[in-house]
Design a protein around this motif. Structure first.
Motif, short mmCIF file in Angstrom:
data_model
loop_
_atom_site.label_atom_id
_atom_site.label_comp_id
_atom_site.label_asym_id
_atom_site.label_seq_id
_atom_site.Cartn_x
_atom_site.Cartn_y
_atom_site.Cartn_z
N HIS A 34 0.83 -1.20 0.00
CA HIS A 34 0.00 0.00 0.00
C HIS A 34 0.87 1.26 0.00
O HIS A 34 0.60 2.21 -0.76
N LEU A 35 1.90 1.29 0.84
CA LEU A 35 2.77 2.46 0.90
C LEU A 35 3.44 2.71 -0.45
O LEU A 35 3.52 3.85 -0.92
N TRP A 39 2.40 5.90 -2.66
CA TRP A 39 3.47 6.86 -2.92
C TRP A 39 3.55 7.20 -4.41
O TRP A 39 3.66 8.37 -4.79
N ALA A 40 3.50 6.18 -5.24
CA ALA A 40 3.60 6.40 -6.69
C ALA A 40 2.42 7.24 -7.19
O ALA A 40 2.59 8.13 -8.03
N GLU A 41 1.23 6.96 -6.68
CA GLU A 41 0.06 7.73 -7.09
C GLU A 41 0.21 9.20 -6.72
O GLU A 41 -0.07 10.10 -7.53
N ALA A 200 6.67 4.03 -14.92
CA ALA A 200 6.35 5.03 -15.94
C ALA A 200 6.83 6.41 -15.50
O ALA A 200 7.43 7.16 -16.29
N GLY A 201 6.59 6.75 -14.24
CA GLY A 201 7.03 8.05 -13.74
C GLY A 201 8.54 8.17 -13.71
O GLY A 201 9.11 9.21 -14.09
N ARG A 202 9.20 7.11 -13.28
CA ARG A 202 10.66 7.14 -13.23
C ARG A 202 11.27 7.25 -14.62
O ARG A 202 12.24 7.99 -14.84
#
Length: 218
Positions: A34-35, A39-41, A200-202
């Motif tokens: 969950h963390l 965090w990514a969201e 994707a973000g990274r």
């Protein structure tokens, strides 16, 4: 201290690795997942103006998870990640205090199990040391940062995060050819199942930084 001093910390992303295969209970593993996902969201999908409050709430959830498993290196690491990313969203003197709390949590994780999450606490702590201002404002230390990042790479040489953060460190040091190599290795890192949002973000961050490196190398 200006609010912008710690804005832009990239630390939370330092530990978007796979879930552990041992140590945590089933409930602890669910908390860790969950963390990571939340965090990514927050970091990659939430509007910037909403991130500080969201990271503050997530820090509370990390603290609650640790009450059940206080000696979990994985959860200690992620508490450090969330606190450090919250610091980046907050900025100013309050951010420095959060960064100190993050450092303490990451150091505790390393003292408990330095190999947990493929040594990700080394990555996150190294990132903290090069992004926080140095003396007399903060505890930043580039030499210490590089040593920690190299330890992270020793445990996870093909990982997207240790290579990305080492590339970012090298870029800030104006060591552009070395930065290019590290970032190319980060871009070639294998995808992480269940971590699609984080990957994707990274990848966007890597591509952006690669563009800056290539400009400097022209």
């Amino acid at each position: 201290m200006k609010k912008s001093i710690l804005r832009g910390l990239l630390l939370g992303g330092a530990l978007l690795c796979s879930l552990p295969g041992f140590a945590l209970s089933e409930a602890g593993t669910q908390s860790l997942r969950h963390l990571q996902n939340r965090w990514a969201e927050i970091n990659y999908q939430l509007p910037e103006a909403q991130r500080e409050a969201a990271f503050e709430r997530l820090a509370g959830e990390a603290e609650a998870a640790l009450k059940s498993e206080p000696n979990s290196a994985e959860l200690l690491t992620w508490r450090g990640i969330v606190l450090s990313t919250w610091a980046g969203a907050k900025g100013g003197l309050g951010a420095l205090d959060l960064a100190k709390q993050a450092r303490a949590s990451l150091e505790q994780a390393l003292a408990t199990d330095p190999k947990a999450l493929d040594g990700s606490a080394y990555t996150s702590l190294g990132s903290l040391y090069y992004q926080v201002p140095g003396w007399p404002i903060g505890f930043g230390d580039d030499e210490r940062a590089e040593g920690l990042l190299k330890q992270a790479l020793g445990l996870n040489p093909k990982g997207i995060d240790p290579n990305y953060f080492y590339g970012d460190f090298l870029f800030r040091q104006k060591r552009y050819p070395e930065a290019l190599g590290a970032l190319q290795r980060a871009l070639a890192a294998p995808p992480r199942p269940g971590r699609e949002v984080a990957d994707a973000g990274r990848h966007k961050e890597i591509e952006t930084l690669l563009g800056k490196v290539r400009v400097e190398l022209k």
